[in-house]
Design an enzyme around this catalytic site. Structure first.
Site, short mmCIF file in Angstrom:
data_model
loop_
_atom_site.label_atom_id
_atom_site.label_comp_id
_atom_site.label_asym_id
_atom_site.label_seq_id
_atom_site.Cartn_x
_atom_site.Cartn_y
_atom_site.Cartn_z
CG HIS A 71 -1.83 1.10 1.37
ND1 HIS A 71 -2.33 1.88 2.55
CD2 HIS A 71 -2.65 1.65 0.43
CE1 HIS A 71 -3.14 2.54 2.12
NE2 HIS A 71 -3.48 2.57 0.90
CG ASP A 100 8.77 10.68 -21.90
OD1 ASP A 100 9.95 10.40 -21.23
OD2 ASP A 100 8.34 11.75 -21.96
CG HIS A 128 9.00 17.70 -16.36
ND1 HIS A 128 8.61 16.43 -16.57
CD2 HIS A 128 10.25 17.50 -16.86
CE1 HIS A 128 9.51 15.51 -17.09
NE2 HIS A 128 10.38 16.23 -17.55
CE1 TYR A 133 8.08 18.60 -19.42
CE2 TYR A 133 6.96 18.98 -21.46
CZ TYR A 133 8.03 19.08 -20.67
OH TYR A 133 8.66 20.35 -20.70
CB ALA A 134 3.94 10.71 -22.24
CG ASN A 135 7.32 11.07 -18.18
OD1 ASN A 135 7.75 10.25 -18.54
ND2 ASN A 135 7.50 12.38 -18.21
#
Length: 139
Positions: free
Chosen positions: A20, A28, A106, A128-130
Site C-alpha cells: 500500500h 516516456d 516536471h 511529458y508522457a509520464n
C-alpha cells in the site's frame, strides 16, 4: 504459461510485491531514471510500446489509489493527457474505487521518481508522457 494479461516477468513480480502506497513510474523514452531505482526498460523503438498501452496493461493487474503527473503533460501534450484521464476513468468504473489525480512541476515530478520502487520505460516519444502510480489495496 501465465494466463492473465501481464506476461512480462519483471513487471508481474513488481505488481505482486507492491505494498500500500508504494509508487511505480511509467515514463516516456526520455525521462531520466534515478540510479538506485529499478529500471524496467520496455522501449524497443520510437513509440513501441506506447505509453497508454503500457499503462492499460499495468492497470489490468494493479490496484491503484492515486496518480501523479507533471503539469506540463496536460499543457504540452493534451491529447495523450486526455487519453490518460479517460483510462483512469475507465479504471475507476472497473474497480469501483476513486483514483486521486495530482500534478507537480516536471522538475518536482523527476525528483519524486526517486521514491519509486521501479521506473518502467516505454518507447513513447510524446513530451511529458509520464505517470507515477500509488498502489492501493484490494480490500
Amino acid at each position: 504459461m501465465k494466463k492473465s494479461t501481464l506476461l512480462h516477468a519483471e513487471l508481474s513480480y513488481l505488481v505482486a510485491t507492491l505494498g500500500h502506497t508504494d509508487e511505480v513510474t511509467i515514463c516516456d523514452a526520455g525521462l531520466p531514471v534515478p540510479e538506485p531505482v529499478q529500471r524496467i526498460d520496455l522501449a524497443l523503438t520510437h513509440g513501441v510500446p506506447g505509453f497508454i498501452e503500457t499503462v492499460r496493461t499495468f492497470l489490468s493487474e494493479s490496484q491503484i489509489e492515486g496518480v501523479v503527473m507533471a503539469e506540463e503533460f496536460r499543457q504540452v501534450s493534451p491529447a495523450l493527457h486526455q487519453a490518460m484521464i479517460e483510462t483512469l476513468h475507465e479504471e475507476q468504473m472497473r474497480s469501483g474505487r476513486e483514483i486521486t489525480v495530482s500534478y507537480l512541476s516536471h522538475e518536482a515530478f523527476k525528483a519524486r521518481t526517486h521514491q519509486s520502487r521501479a521506473v518502467i520505460r516505454t518507447g513513447e516519444c510524446t513530451p511529458y508522457a509520464n505517470v507515477i502510480f500509488q498502489a492501493g489495496v484490494v480490500f
